[in-house]
Design an enzyme around this catalytic site. Structure first.
Site, PDB file in Angstrom:
ATOM      1  N   LYS A 186      11.022   4.103 -20.407  1.00 50.21           N
ATOM      2  CA  LYS A 186      11.690   3.176 -19.494  1.00 50.21           C
ATOM      3  C   LYS A 186      11.586   3.775 -18.090  1.00 50.21           C
ATOM      4  O   LYS A 186      11.731   4.996 -17.926  1.00 50.21           O
ATOM      5  CB  LYS A 186      13.147   3.009 -19.911  1.00 50.21           C
TER       6      LYS A 186
ATOM      7  N   SER B 206      18.949  -4.351 -20.185  1.00 51.32           N
ATOM      8  CA  SER B 206      17.989  -4.045 -19.159  1.00 51.32           C
ATOM      9  C   SER B 206      16.689  -3.425 -19.675  1.00 51.32           C
ATOM     10  O   SER B 206      15.700  -3.419 -18.953  1.00 51.32           O
ATOM     11  CB  SER B 206      18.616  -3.084 -18.145  1.00 51.32           C
TER      12      SER B 206
ATOM     13  N   SER C 200      22.161  -2.367 -23.105  1.00 52.48           N
ATOM     14  CA  SER C 200      20.780  -2.442 -22.610  1.00 52.48           C
ATOM     15  C   SER C 200      19.708  -1.950 -23.562  1.00 52.48           C
ATOM     16  O   SER C 200      18.520  -2.160 -23.311  1.00 52.48           O
ATOM     17  CB  SER C 200      20.658  -1.684 -21.277  1.00 52.48           C
TER      18      SER C 200
END
Lengths: 483, 476
Positions: free
Chosen positions: A75, A150, A174
């Protein structure tokens, strides 16, 4: 190759069916082929092939780590030395960290290959990946829909087989919510289990990195690498890391499952409710006992979360001032102009909204009414979970109140968007570990089952998830067009 | 109307740790700009603070020394404001739950002892430095100082004059150096102070509106700044105005205070607990360690010097004004075995005088305690006279020789042989019949002339006591 698990790929590498370079190249080709999904902010092609080459030379060694030569993706919230770390923001579009996050160091130590940096909501603030400066990410199950957020890039890339596994971070859901919306497996560890050093902060007391993969078995392998005490993170916990793969096959006979009644209210979509119900029935068949429990303060989780998370983010994001790194406006007239234009130009609407909310909540005269009150609610919620988890081993329920929604559907209604995390947020407030498992489909879109455990019970959660995945194949489903 | 001044001080003492309070960067002063600022000090994305336990230990030490409540549990908080030399956009400080709670310190003022309350003392990180010159209209930022540990010591508004404020500040300065938690260097900014000043009609209970004088870095300026501010406030009130709560800057060049920002313009710092740091727990083990480590405090040492060495208050105060000087004195006393009076005189007058003249710190002294003790021994056993000793001391200062070596080389050994002295005396008496006559006719003053002549003839080496005695006998 792209449908294999980490364990299978590791075997293939050692059997010399393919080299890490070949494997990495195959993934890089797929990433290119499916670039419209917009999963990656940065594809680190050159770096990945170099790492793969090095890994190939290490594979022969008897003590090479299981992840040696396995291509994974990170990420874009984890700082990577020499490779752009944007956090999904224009603010950091030019930021190249001079250091690696501890999590990155750990994967490097295991000689894993990093394919690139994955798309995400700006500063991890969002539930649809639509707040990213780099644009929305598509959900491979229906490219008109969002992957969740997210960690939307991570979830979509895994579902589309653009990486075998990835990291995510979870502040209010997330990891779990995008895992649910993309039909993959995600684990949000206990707060303090994974180092936050080098993981760009959104809300420090809630942020926690964790693994995302197709199966619990693969998630356990990533978790093994990620977990552990870090002297650079004062909030990480100095506690032995168990072998997360060792207990995967333990029996679930006698497992006590609690179903919090607040998770199954009338607001829950019927199709999702029935998918969750079927999953619970599978667990009963595996020997589990089920009883209803209550988390009476659940309804307070969202307001408390948006006070605490916003308050922390308002301070955490103050360092982006255009002075030392990141976006700086052109020819500032004075200091105030430098601040207001640099921040005004480079932060997106959602980030600004949360900074404003947090600043307001901490202001003189409001602090007690908002921040202190929210912290009290946080304690009550933790106590609810402690009480419930003293009666049962784990709690189960849905991850998300809906399946993947259309891109653009909720962008004008922040409250509606915040409600997407209604079942996940409380777990962050309590600091507990929780997983999202693929457990069926509603209207041909994936549904995720949430399993919540007591502190540091990640090994047990992975075992519970793995046993379910031995008797179901939801996690093996592949979106059409990505086989 | 008669006015009363009310003063409270906030002193910032830089803790003498090797590394910063939340990072491993060095705290050494004077390095090239931005060479001692690591990723944590720069506030780069993703970095996290890790508390330097040594800073905590030092704060606890201070707390114990002022007999304060040292918290079991204390919390770091973020103080939010934007400034280019504040990298994170917030300063990590403490608001509620500081490490050190209510304590006190006694000051001496006009021979009286006065107790000054300490409200609290908390740890925080320093900011960097903005450099407004040499950048062609831009501002340079040096972050070497960012993250340096500070102990902010907040007093009660217990002081009633600039003199008291200075006495209190000196006392804290002395104490932190005694405890070896701060080097006290005011030029380098290791010890600085803000003063809260207000006035009220004498006898009034409520405090007047206060002004905060920022960042004063010398004892002299503290006194001047407070006095000028008190004058300003009284003039203002007496001419019908009112004092507004504000922050003011002392301008030493013009000896005036100037408004910096009013209360209305003051920042709302939005303090909240720093979620990156766990609450600090002060364990019983740490308390015990620090307690065992606590040196004899200045006031206790001073009392002991008066009792043990029979020193007057002033000498004891001088000799205990720093731990190094007190240790120096005690080494001299122990090594020489001489009387306390001789040692006190030599250390407080001759030795300190020489240090001051050379503008040296005690750590830089060319004459260590052992060498000085060697000199005092020779005074005590009459090898040399007090006057010759001063000459030997000068040589000690200039060379590495011992007192004995100097006495030997320069032939300064005192003549105590009565035969030799007698011969000199006889000769002087024979050579000066007129003076003998004067003396015998009752002019006692002439006696001094004979002593002088004998000493001169012996090149100062004759034992003065012996000379006196023998002269008296001869001149009967």
């Amino acid at each position: 190759m792209h449908n294999k698990t980490i364990t299978e790929l590791a075997k293939g590498l050692r059997a010399k069916e393919y080299s890490s370079v070949e494997l990495t190249q195959a993934y890089l080709d797929r990433i290119k082929k499916y670039q419209d999904l917009n999963c990656y902010i940065t594809v680190a092609e050159e770096n990945a092939l170099e790492q793969a080459k090095l890994a190939d030379s290490q594979l022969a060694s008897a003590d090479s780590a299981l992840l040696t030569g396995i291509p994974i993706a990170q990420k874009d919230i984890f700082c990577t030395q020499g490779i752009k770390t944007s956090c999904g923001s224009k603010m950091l579009d030019n930021f190249i960290a001079p250091y690696n996050a501890t999590v990155i160091e750990k994967f490097n130590a295991d000689n894993a290959v990093m394919l690139g940096k994955l798309n995400m909501d700006e500063f991890a603030m969002g539930s649809s990946n639509e707040t990213s400066f780099y644009g929305a990410v598509q959900n491979p199950w229906d490219t008109d829909t969002v992957p969740g957020g997210s960690s939307g890039g991570s979830a979509s890339a895994i579902a589309a087989r653009l990486t075998v596994a990835a990291t995510g971070t979870d502040t209010g859901g997330s990891i779990r919510q995008p895992a649910s919306l993309c039909g993959i497996t995600g684990l949000k560890p206990t707060y303090g289990r994974v180092s936050r050093f080098g993981m760009i902060a959104f809300a420090s007391s809630l942020d926690q990195g964790g693994p995302m993969a197709r199966s619990a078995e693969d998630a356990a392998i990533l978790m093994q690498t990620m977990a552990g005490f870090d002297t650079k993170d004062s909030t990480s916990v100095d506690r032995a890391v168990p072998d997360y793969s060792a207990g995967l096959n333990n029996s679930l006979e006698g497992l006590k499952i609690g179903l919090p009644k607040e998770f199954f209210s009338q607001d829950l979509n019927n199709d999702i409710a029935s998918a969750i119900e079927s999953a619970i029935n599978e667990y009963k068949k595996l020997g589990a006992e089920v009883k209803e429990v209550s988390l009476p303060n659940m309804k307070l989780a969202i307001p408390a979360y948006y006070v605490i998370a916003s308050a922390e983010c308002s301070a955490n994001l103050s360092r982006y001032d255009g002075v030392r790194f990141g976006h700086r406006c052109h020819s500032p007239a004075d200091l105030n102009d430098l601040y207001t234009r640099s921040r005004g130009e480079a932060f997106g609407a959602e980030v600004k909204r949360r900074i404003l909310m947090g600043t307001y909540a901490l202001s003189a005269g409001y602090y007690d009414a908002y921040y202190i009150k929210a912290q009290k609610v946080r304690c009550l919620i933790s106590e609810d979970f402690s009480r419930a988890l003293s009666e049962v081993d784990v709690l189960m329920g849905p991850v998300s109140p809906s399946t993947a929604f259309d891109i653009g559907e909720k962008t004008d209604d922040p409250i509606e968007m915040y409600l997407a995390d209604i079942y996940t947020i409380a777990i962050n407030l309590a600091g507990l570990p929780a997983m999202s498992l693929p457990s069926g489909f509603a209207d041909s879109k994936p549904v995720g089952l949430q399993v919540i455990g007591n502190y540091f019970s990640e090994d047990r959660l992975l075992n519970i998830a793995h046993q379910y995945q031995q008797v179901t194949d939801w996690h093996q489903q592949t979106p059409k067009g990505f086989e | 109307m008669e006015w009363e001044t009310v003063i409270g001080l906030e002193i910032h003492a830089q803790m003498a740790t090797k590394t910063k309070i939340f990072s491993a960067a060095s705290t050494a002063y004077g390095a090239e700009p931005n060479t001692q600022a690591c990723a944590v000090d720069l506030g780069l994305p993703g970095v996290l603070p890790v508390l330097n336990q040594e800073a905590v230990r030092m704060a606890v030490k201070f707390g114990m020394a002022i007999e304060a409540e040292v918290a079991d549990y204390s919390v770091f908080a973020r103080k939010n404001y934007f400034y280019p030399d504040l990298p994170k956009g917030y300063q990590i400080s403490q608001m509620e739950l500081p490490i050190v709670g209510i304590g006190h310190l006694d000051i001496e003022i006009d021979g009286e002892t006065k107790r000054i309350g300490v409200t609290r003392a908390h740890l925080e990180e320093d900011a960097g430095k903005s450099l407004h010159e040499d950048f062609h209209g831009l501002t340079g930022i040096d972050l070497n100082r960012a993250g340096t540990p500070l102990l902010e010591i907040v007093s009660e508004p217990d002081m009633r004059s600039a003199k008291e404020a200075v006495a209190y500040m000196r006392k804290i300065h002395e104490l932190v150096r005694y405890l070896e938690i701060c080097d006290g260097n005011m030029q380098e900014g290791s010890f600085r102070c803000d003063a809260n000043v207000s006035v009220r009609p004498k006898g009034q209970q409520e405090y007047g509106t206060r002004a905060e004088l920022k960042n004063i870095n010398s004892f002299k300026f503290v006194e001047k700044a407070i006095n000028i501010e008190v004058e300003r406030q009284i003039d203002l009130i007496e001419s019908g105005g009112t004092v507004v709560q504000e922050t003011r800057l002392y301008d030493a060049d013009n000896n005036e205070t100037r408004s910096m920002r009013s209360k209305e313009e003051a920042n709302d710092y939005r303090y909240f607990p720093d979620p990156d740091l766990l609450p600090v727990e002060i364990t019983d083990q740490l308390r015990a360690q620090v307690k065992a480590d606590l040196p004899e405090l200045p006031s206790v040492k001073k009392q002991r010097f008066m009792e043990q060495y029979g020193q007057d208050k002033e000498t004891a105060a001088t000799l205990t004004s720093s731990r190094q000087l007190a240790d120096f004195y005690e080494t001299v006393a122990k090594e020489s075995g001489c009387t306390a009076k001789l040692c006190s005189n030599w250390v407080s007058v001759n030795f300190l005088g020489a240090l001051n003249k050379a503008n040296l710190e005690i750590a830089e002294t060319p004459v260590n305690a052992e060498r000085l003790a060697g000199l005092l021994k020779r005074i005590a056993d009459n090898t040399i006279s007090g006057k010759t000793a001063k000459q030997v001391f000068d040589s000690l200062w200039e060379s590495d020789l011992t007192a004995d070596e100097i006495i030997e080389q320069q032939g300064l050994k005192q003549i105590t042989d009565s035969g030799a002295i007698e011969a000199i005396i006889d000769k002087i008496i024979a050579d000066n019949p007129a003076q003998v006559k004067q003396y015998l006719s009752g002019k006692d003053k002439v006696f001094g002339f004979f002593v002088g002549q004998v000493m001169k003839a012996s090149q100062g080496k004759a034992n003065p006591a012996e000379v006196n005695k023998m002269l008296k006998d001869k001149l009967k």
